[in-house]
Design a protein around this motif. Structure first.
Motif, PDB file in Angstrom:
ATOM      1  N   VAL B  57      43.910  33.454  43.345  1.00 48.54           N
ATOM      2  CA  VAL B  57      43.508  34.866  43.347  1.00 48.54           C
ATOM      3  C   VAL B  57      44.544  35.685  44.102  1.00 48.54           C
ATOM      4  O   VAL B  57      45.005  36.726  43.634  1.00 48.54           O
ATOM      5  N   GLN B  60      47.691  35.922  41.999  1.00 49.84           N
ATOM      6  CA  GLN B  60      47.518  36.807  40.845  1.00 49.84           C
ATOM      7  C   GLN B  60      47.540  38.285  41.250  1.00 49.84           C
ATOM      8  O   GLN B  60      47.961  39.139  40.486  1.00 49.84           O
ATOM      9  N   SER B  61      47.113  38.562  42.494  1.00 48.67           N
ATOM     10  CA  SER B  61      47.024  39.956  42.909  1.00 48.67           C
ATOM     11  C   SER B  61      48.402  40.577  43.121  1.00 48.67           C
ATOM     12  O   SER B  61      48.535  41.787  43.136  1.00 48.67           O
ATOM     13  N   ALA B 391      42.009  40.719  40.922  1.00 52.65           N
ATOM     14  CA  ALA B 391      42.404  39.851  42.041  1.00 52.65           C
ATOM     15  C   ALA B 391      42.696  40.664  43.290  1.00 52.65           C
ATOM     16  O   ALA B 391      42.340  40.253  44.403  1.00 52.65           O
ATOM     17  N   THR B 395      40.777  40.347  46.742  1.00 53.96           N
ATOM     18  CA  THR B 395      41.466  39.990  47.980  1.00 53.96           C
ATOM     19  C   THR B 395      41.071  40.934  49.111  1.00 53.96           C
ATOM     20  O   THR B 395      40.845  40.493  50.243  1.00 53.96           O
TER      21      THR B 395
END
Lengths: 306, 420
Positions: B57, B60-61, B391, B395
């Motif tokens: 995650v 991906q962010s 994502a 986060t």
């Protein structure tokens, strides 16, 4: 908490209004759960009590919504309900299949979580365990991190390794559910172990038992109640879980919560209430089991309820 | 130990002749390893099914290769020419070559989607160019802009330059309603497009309100349970534990049934003459529905920690305060309440943390106004397909929860968590 004899009239008034207040809060807690039970027997497709129901007229009640759970296009409605009919239901009815899937996923997730969790709890409760606090915090965190974030991560992770193509049905969902259940097993088993008398294992070792024998003959019977209630928590978590199944489950991996979710989102019908009733009865059974186990465990460990 | 050894010329040894200190150290490290090996399998499992997804995650962010992978040549051109270079014929040639290749591989929509996040309305520009690109003749600068004059827009080129890097912090900017202006400076998005900050604020405010409601109605119940004799208390405890054990969907469904227009609560109010038939209250598919249902669902998480703190408080303290002349209110405020602060902290944080990340209940009973940040994360995964933004939002949510978790661990201790 009896009212003392010196209480002033104001305190007396407060004493009784406090009881009433608490009674109302208990009503708030329990009423929504119990109200679905009578409503699920409604003969009409409404979500409120009809006049016939209120006057206790038997024609106001019916089992039609329970009957609806057994239906499927493949299940004939106009034939006598013999063994063949039930076999078709068992094979084809959507809700029955969802129930089977839920039990399968829950079973494997529970086994995984209980096995790994108990083993880890045994290690964590040893005084010589290094980095105990930090490791414990990591192991408990699946309970704290919002489910949507875990699900998002699993969604990315599973699509990057292509788990759906491995040919093992439910594998992704089972692993996710085991992760969600592990904190419960750790917490319950460590709680049981915190009252554990370690001289018992030393006694067993001094009498010549191997560590394995000691575990199965001495430790395990004593921590079994904790293991079982941890396992039940894990099973309930899995049985009730919908977000992971929605996002990472394949389309044909329908579980009861997913089926309910779909039912609620599309057109909520009293059939949902009949499922809800079955689940409420199920949770009452589980609660009773856990309660009995807890009492047994306290009795075994010599902590009597006062 | 060391002193003993120094004073005594004869070193203490075990029966097999090794120095005692060494043997002890070895035995201890063995025991340490044995304890660790018991935890190791679970740690490995959690690493695979929990830690690595979370890491993904995070990754991906800040990582989105949708453009750079599918449009490699133009991305390379951006790398070679510094910011501010006017797109020349070489740039257009690279762009058209990419469009032809991506059009053939059917990935042009993916690249367009990436640009579309930053500059809405450009997806169709890409899909159209992907279909037509192979028919274009050089010079490409002319023929492409003839196909659609937007291809000459400096803003589009600015956006393409930014998205040509797979690693980017732009999704975090988007997650807090910021964007880059064409000149590269950071600015707020237009008033009518600000969504996320408001949603974060709503999520945290609603969670705080739910926590407060849970405390308000959980405290008296926990107090009563702790004060009553055990045999009554354990009966009443069932009423707290049954909701705890009942399926979340069942409880949410129950509230939908109770609160809807033709539902039990409204019917009861109409029957009692409190409201008229045509004034049935709207209690569902709005913020109120989310709030009532979530308070009910999270209440046990408040009551149980409070109860476990209140149970061991000796009743004689309050009695002593009373005998010293305190009124019952003063005795409660000055003597009882301070002792329950750890329980309030534990229960409050637990309820707050859980409600910040709630998804199911708001999605089912929240309507449009009762949606929380989780619902938007789910929306970006399922509907808008903007995984990186999902994502980034996740986060930020995760960071705020970890902060609270750390606080919880400091104040209460995570190993003191109890169930039932």
């Amino acid at each position: 908490m009896a009212l003392p004899i010196y209480a002033s009239p104001l305190e007396r008034a407060w004493y009784y209004s406090f009881r009433v207040l608490c009674g109302l809060i208990f009503l708030f807690l329990i009423a929504p759960i119990l109200i679905v039970i009578p409503l699920s027997f409604n003969a009409e497709p409404y979500f409120t009590f009809t006049e016939k129901m209120l006057s206790l007229d038997p024609t106001g009640y019916s089992l039609r919504w329970y009957d609806l759970l057994l239906t499927h296009p493949n299940v004939p409605t106009d034939v006598p309900r013999d063994a063949a009919w039930w076999a078709t239901v068992w094979q084809d009815a959507a809700w029955v299949n969802a129930a089977k899937n839920s039990v399968i996923v829950g079973f494997f997730a529970t086994i995984t979580a209980t096995f790994l969790g108990t083993l880890a709890a045994l290690g964590l409760s040893r005084p010589e365990m290094p980095y105990r606090r930090a490791i414990m915090a990591v192991l408990i965190s699946p309970m704290i991190v919002p489910l949507i974030i875990i699900t998002l991560g699993l969604f990315f992770f599973y699509s990057s390794i292509g788990i759906n193509k491995w040919g093992v049905p439910y594998l992704g969902v089972i692993m996710a559910h085991a992760t969600l259940g592990i904190p419960f097993v750790i917490i319950t088993v460590t709680a049981t172990l915190s009252g554990f008398d370690h001289s018992l294992t030393r006694a067993s070792a001094s009498l010549g038992a191997s560590p394995t024998t000691t575990f199965f003959k001495v430790t395990m019977p004593l921590i079994l109640p904790g293991m079982i209630s941890g396992a039940l928590f894990a099973f309930v978590t899995s049985f009730d879980e919908v977000v992971v199944v929605l996002f990472v489950g394949a389309n044909d991996e329908q579980t009861i919560p997913r089926q309910m979710w779909n039912g609620i989102r599309e057109a909520i019908s009293p059939a949902i209430l009949s499922v809800a009733t079955i689940l409420v009865v199920f949770s009452i059974t589980l609660l009773a089991t856990v309660e009995l186990l807890r009492r047994r465990s306290e009795r075994l460990r010599g902590i009597s309820p006062h | 130990m060391a002193d003993l050894a120094a004073n005594d010329p004869v070193l203490l040894t075990t029966s097999d002749g090794r120095p005692l200190q060494e043997a002890l150290a070895q035995a201890q490290s063995k025991a340490k390893w044995r304890a660790f090996m018991l935890v190791a399998p679970l740690l490995a499992f959690i690493l695979i099914t929990f830690v690595s997804p979370i890491v993904q995650v995070l990754h991906q962010s800040v990582y989105n290769p949708k453009f750079s992978e599918n449009m490699p040549q133009i991305s390379a051109w951006f790398d070679q020419n510094p910011n501010g270079t006017e797109p020349d014929e070489a740039a257009y040639t690279a762009l058209v070559a990419d469009l032809v290749a991506a059009g053939a591989a059917k990935t042009v929509a993916v690249a367009g989607e990436r640009v579309n996040y930053e500059m809405p309305g450009t997806r169709s520009l890409f899909t159209k160019a992907g279909r037509e690109a192979k028919k274009l003749q050089p010079p490409f600068m002319e023929s492409l802009t003839k196909l659609d004059e937007n291809w000459a827009s400096p803003e589009l080129w600015g956006v393409m330059r930014r998205v040509s890097h797979a690693y980017t912090g732009d999704f975090y900017l988007a997650a807090v309603d910021l964007e880059r202006s064409p000149t590269g400076s950071i600015q707020q998005v237009p008033e009518n497009e600000r969504v996320y900050v408001n949603l974060f604020v709503r999520t945290f405010a609603l969670s705080a309100a739910i926590t407060f409601m849970c405390l308000l109605i959980g405290y008296p119940v926990a107090f009563l349970l702790a004060a009553l004799p055990m045999r009554y208390a354990s009966l009443l405890m069932i009423m707290v534990l049954l909701p705890f054990w009942t399926s979340l969907l069942v409880r949410t469904t129950a509230w939908m049934v109770l609160l809807q227009g033709q539902g039990v609560v409204n019917s009861l109010l109409v029957w009692a003459g409190i409201i008229a038939e045509d004034q049935r209250l709207v209690m569902i598919n709005n913020l109120m529905g989310t709030m009532i249902a979530m308070t009910h669902i999270l209440l046990p998480f408040m009551i149980l920690p409070l109860y476990s703190v209140m149970k061991p408080i000796p009743p004689s303290y309050v009695r002593a305060a009373r005998s010293l002349g305190a009124t019952s209110w003063t005795a409660f405020r000055r003597v009882y309440l301070p002792q329950t602060i750890p329980g309030i902290g534990a229960g409050g944080l637990l309820v707050f943390i859980l409600s910040v990340g709630y998804y199911i209940t708001p999605a089912l009973v929240g309507g449009a106004s009762g949606q929380l940040i989780s619902n938007l994360i789910a929306f970006h995964v399922n509907k808008s397909n903007n995984w990186s933004l999902a994502a980034a939002l996740a986060t930020i949510l995760l960071a705020s929860i970890l902060l609270l978790y750390w606080l919880y661990d400091k104040l209460v201790g995570i190993d003191k968590l109890k169930l039932g």
